[in-house]
Design a protein around this motif. Structure first.
Motif, PDB file in Angstrom:
ATOM      1  N   GLN A 119       0.798  -1.220  -0.133  1.00  0.00           N
ATOM      2  CA  GLN A 119      -0.220   0.196   0.017  1.00  0.00           C
ATOM      3  C   GLN A 119       0.951   1.380  -0.192  1.00  0.00           C
ATOM      4  N   ASP A 120       2.196   1.133   0.154  1.00  0.00           N
ATOM      5  CA  ASP A 120       3.166   2.249   0.300  1.00  0.00           C
ATOM      6  C   ASP A 120       3.927   2.438  -1.124  1.00  0.00           C
ATOM      7  N   TYR A 121       3.794   1.408  -2.101  1.00  0.00           N
ATOM      8  CA  TYR A 121       4.625   1.651  -3.504  1.00  0.00           C
ATOM      9  C   TYR A 121       3.902   2.664  -4.197  1.00  0.00           C
ATOM     10  N   TRP A 122       4.725   3.295  -5.186  1.00  0.00           N
ATOM     11  CA  TRP A 122       4.314   3.817  -6.176  1.00  0.00           C
ATOM     12  C   TRP A 122       3.139   3.386  -7.140  1.00  0.00           C
ATOM     13  N   PRO A 123       2.254   4.404  -7.108  1.00  0.00           N
ATOM     14  CA  PRO A 123       1.010   3.789  -8.014  1.00  0.00           C
ATOM     15  C   PRO A 123       1.105   2.884  -9.362  1.00  0.00           C
ATOM     16  N   SER A 124       2.032   3.279  -9.905  1.00  0.00           N
ATOM     17  CA  SER A 124       2.288   2.657 -11.380  1.00  0.00           C
ATOM     18  C   SER A 124       3.033   1.432 -11.165  1.00  0.00           C
ATOM     19  N   LEU A 125       3.469   0.845 -10.042  1.00  0.00           N
ATOM     20  CA  LEU A 125       4.342  -0.363  -9.812  1.00  0.00           C
ATOM     21  C   LEU A 125       3.214  -1.683 -10.159  1.00  0.00           C
ATOM     22  N   HIS A 126       3.858  -2.295 -10.976  1.00  0.00           N
ATOM     23  CA  HIS A 126       3.106  -3.765 -11.274  1.00  0.00           C
ATOM     24  C   HIS A 126       3.773  -4.990 -10.885  1.00  0.00           C
ATOM     25  N   LEU A 127       3.063  -6.098 -10.866  1.00  0.00           N
ATOM     26  CA  LEU A 127       3.854  -7.117 -10.507  1.00  0.00           C
ATOM     27  C   LEU A 127       4.668  -7.552 -11.603  1.00  0.00           C
TER      28      LEU A 127
ATOM     29  N   ASN B 115      15.652  -3.292 -10.084  1.00  0.00           N
ATOM     30  CA  ASN B 115      14.209  -3.043 -10.798  1.00  0.00           C
ATOM     31  C   ASN B 115      13.457  -1.818 -10.537  1.00  0.00           C
ATOM     32  N   SER B 116      13.615  -1.160  -9.218  1.00  0.00           N
ATOM     33  CA  SER B 116      13.144   0.092  -8.900  1.00  0.00           C
ATOM     34  C   SER B 116      13.657   1.140  -9.593  1.00  0.00           C
ATOM     35  N   ALA B 117      15.099   1.123  -9.792  1.00  0.00           N
ATOM     36  CA  ALA B 117      15.501   2.142 -10.626  1.00  0.00           C
ATOM     37  C   ALA B 117      15.000   2.166 -11.889  1.00  0.00           C
ATOM     38  N   ALA B 118      15.262   1.118 -12.461  1.00  0.00           N
ATOM     39  CA  ALA B 118      14.714   1.057 -14.088  1.00  0.00           C
ATOM     40  C   ALA B 118      13.214   1.430 -14.193  1.00  0.00           C
ATOM     41  N   GLN B 119      12.412   0.972 -13.174  1.00  0.00           N
ATOM     42  CA  GLN B 119      11.003   1.262 -13.370  1.00  0.00           C
ATOM     43  C   GLN B 119      10.730   2.831 -13.185  1.00  0.00           C
ATOM     44  N   ILE B 120      11.419   3.272 -12.133  1.00  0.00           N
ATOM     45  CA  ILE B 120      11.072   4.749 -11.874  1.00  0.00           C
ATOM     46  C   ILE B 120      11.885   5.747 -13.099  1.00  0.00           C
ATOM     47  N   LEU B 121      12.905   5.135 -13.417  1.00  0.00           N
ATOM     48  CA  LEU B 121      13.598   6.012 -14.600  1.00  0.00           C
ATOM     49  C   LEU B 121      12.644   5.890 -15.669  1.00  0.00           C
ATOM     50  N   ALA B 122      11.997   4.810 -16.050  1.00  0.00           N
ATOM     51  CA  ALA B 122      11.311   4.890 -17.072  1.00  0.00           C
ATOM     52  C   ALA B 122       9.947   5.720 -17.011  1.00  0.00           C
ATOM     53  N   GLU B 123       9.756   5.952 -15.896  1.00  0.00           N
ATOM     54  CA  GLU B 123       8.163   6.715 -15.837  1.00  0.00           C
ATOM     55  C   GLU B 123       8.859   8.169 -15.722  1.00  0.00           C
ATOM     56  N   ILE B 124       9.840   8.693 -14.926  1.00  0.00           N
ATOM     57  CA  ILE B 124      10.364   9.772 -14.581  1.00  0.00           C
ATOM     58  C   ILE B 124      10.827  10.405 -16.114  1.00  0.00           C
TER      59      ILE B 124
ATOM     60  N   GLY C  76      20.002 -12.213 -14.314  1.00  0.00           N
ATOM     61  CA  GLY C  76      20.227 -10.750 -14.504  1.00  0.00           C
ATOM     62  C   GLY C  76      19.804 -10.174 -13.482  1.00  0.00           C
ATOM     63  N   ASP C  77      19.759  -8.834 -13.460  1.00  0.00           N
ATOM     64  CA  ASP C  77      19.172  -7.910 -12.409  1.00  0.00           C
ATOM     65  C   ASP C  77      17.825  -7.255 -12.728  1.00  0.00           C
ATOM     66  N   ILE C  78      17.585  -6.882 -13.728  1.00  0.00           N
ATOM     67  CA  ILE C  78      16.262  -6.119 -14.097  1.00  0.00           C
ATOM     68  C   ILE C  78      15.290  -6.958 -15.010  1.00  0.00           C
ATOM     69  N   VAL C  79      14.039  -6.845 -14.378  1.00  0.00           N
ATOM     70  CA  VAL C  79      12.938  -7.561 -15.298  1.00  0.00           C
ATOM     71  C   VAL C  79      12.396  -6.622 -16.352  1.00  0.00           C
ATOM     72  N   MET C  80      12.316  -7.078 -17.475  1.00  0.00           N
ATOM     73  CA  MET C  80      11.885  -6.230 -18.475  1.00  0.00           C
ATOM     74  C   MET C  80      10.302  -6.166 -18.820  1.00  0.00           C
ATOM     75  N   VAL C  81       9.667  -5.448 -17.740  1.00  0.00           N
ATOM     76  CA  VAL C  81       8.114  -5.205 -17.802  1.00  0.00           C
ATOM     77  C   VAL C  81       8.012  -4.132 -18.809  1.00  0.00           C
TER      78      VAL C  81
ATOM     79  N   VAL D 281       9.620  -0.563 -18.946  1.00  0.00           N
ATOM     80  CA  VAL D 281      11.101  -0.830 -19.052  1.00  0.00           C
ATOM     81  C   VAL D 281      11.493  -1.108 -20.367  1.00  0.00           C
ATOM     82  N   LYS D 282      10.867  -1.835 -20.967  1.00  0.00           N
ATOM     83  CA  LYS D 282      10.945  -2.114 -22.669  1.00  0.00           C
ATOM     84  C   LYS D 282      10.560  -0.896 -23.484  1.00  0.00           C
ATOM     85  N   GLU D 283       9.713  -0.249 -23.133  1.00  0.00           N
ATOM     86  CA  GLU D 283       9.522   1.149 -23.775  1.00  0.00           C
ATOM     87  C   GLU D 283      10.625   2.015 -23.655  1.00  0.00           C
ATOM     88  N   ALA D 284      10.995   2.338 -22.386  1.00  0.00           N
ATOM     89  CA  ALA D 284      12.175   3.173 -21.844  1.00  0.00           C
ATOM     90  C   ALA D 284      13.308   2.713 -22.800  1.00  0.00           C
ATOM     91  N   ARG D 285      13.608   1.336 -22.783  1.00  0.00           N
ATOM     92  CA  ARG D 285      14.720   0.908 -23.743  1.00  0.00           C
ATOM     93  C   ARG D 285      14.622   1.272 -25.124  1.00  0.00           C
TER      94      ARG D 285
END
Length: 351
Positions: free
Chosen positions: A42-50, A171-180, A231-236, A239-243
């Motif tokens: 309940q404390d994670y950023w709203p855009s986070l997905h499994l 993963n947190s870095a990659a997902q937050i970077l993708a959004e920001i 590896g370190d980062i799951v390509m949700v 993150v794929k779109e950011a790549r």
């Protein structure tokens, strides 16, 4: 109040423990410092997905309801956990903050910000979210911009049009970077080159790999490295779109922070903000009165418990407490093993 078992923490690990403790017929209570059910989800950023479909993100006994479009968001997990707690009528007391655990004759004393408890056994399931790790760099206090940890990130709105340094290679870095990066420039700093998992690898594959590793270790085979070897980062999808936009370009870590940016001693990168995606540490300060033996930063464990003290259990802290034990689907396996140990000591058959 006296119980067979006190579980500290009411997130996914605490609920999994509660499920098996209920089946074992042990008298227990779960102490949770949150005001509502749902754990840290309940404390994670709203855009986070499994990383996985709902059917691969279940707690023991009851599947997570399907999600209609891809991988479920954090809010769906919260709804599931709240329903799970009600379904199994788990005795969760909240908000209760445990301040100290100490040994007493026949078990443990548990001090809280309210009532005190005693128990024959304690299961620690406090997770890591409440202990974000901030590294130390020269000049951190002099930086004029904004600094926040991933634990405090919610949306990119505050960073529109700015230069935001993202620190961390997971993963947190990659997902937050993708959004920001959709609203700002996002130079990315990592201690080593990030390792991206293949596009078709998600939580289902990661759980299978972790399970294979657990079986191999139990059979006495050599350590395969498990998930870390992939590896370190799951390509949700984000993150794929950011790549595909070309923004996942990591650069070496800086060595110091200036008033308006960061430097490696030769060049300076100007920044308006820094987001530290640098991980978390287990929330175990309440155990300090026990003076537990440590090996480096970790408490020394035998399986899920303290060596020669099988009534002091740990659940849900990652591979330290069992392969994939920090995941929704993985924590059930280690919770069952832990409760089986306690049940045998209590002469309760859980076969």
């Amino acid at each position: 109040m006296k119980y067979d078992v006190v579980v500290i923490g009411g997130g996914q690990a605490g609920l999994a423990a509660g499920y098996y403790l209920r089946r074992a017929g042990l008298d227990f209570v779960v102490l949770d410092d949150q005001t509502h059910a749902g754990g840290s989800w309940q404390d994670y950023w709203p855009s986070l997905h499994l990383f996985s479909p709902a059917e691969y993100s279940r707690l023991p006994g009851w599947p997570m309801p399907p999600w209609h479009n891809g991988f479920p968001p954090a809010s769906h997990v919260v709804d599931y956990m709240r329903a799970y707690e009600k379904k199994y009528e788990l005795p969760v007391h909240r908000p209760v903050r445990v301040t100290a655990v100490h040994r007493v004759p026949g078990g443990y004393g548990i001090d809280t910000d309210g009532e005190s408890y005693t128990a024959t056994a304690v299961v620690n399931a406090t997770g890591t979210w409440s202990r974000p790790f901030w590294p130390s760099y020269p000049g951190m206090r002099e930086f004029d911009g904004t600094q926040l940890h991933a634990a405090d990130y919610r949306t990119p709105d505050r960073f529109v049009g700015k230069r935001v340094g993202i620190v961390g290679g997971g993963n947190s870095a990659a997902q937050i970077l993708a959004e920001i990066s959709t609203v700002a420039e996002t130079p990315w700093f990592t201690a080593r080159e990030p390792k991206f998992l293949p596009d078709d690898v998600d939580g289902r594959v990661l759980f299978d790999v972790a399970s294979d590793r657990a079986r191999a270790l139990a059979a006495g085979d050599s350590d395969t490295g498990g998930v870390a070897g992939l590896g370190d980062i799951v390509m949700v999808p984000p993150v794929k779109e950011a790549r595909d936009r070309g923004v996942l370009q990591a650069r070496p870590m800086f060595t110091a922070i200036t008033t308006d940016g960061v430097t490696d001693g030769h060049t300076t990168e100007k920044l308006d903000a820094i987001v530290w995606c640098t991980g978390f540490r287990p929330a175990l300060r309440h155990l300090q009165p026990l003076h537990l033996h440590t090996d480096g930063p970790r408490i020394t464990l035998e399986d899920n418990h303290i060596h020669d003290e099988p009534t002091l259990m740990f659940l849900g802290y990652g591979d330290w407490t069992g392969p994939a034990s920090a995941t929704l689907i993985g924590v059930g396996r280690t919770a069952r093993a832990a409760v089986n140990t306690l049940a045998r000591r209590g002469k309760v058959d859980q076969s």
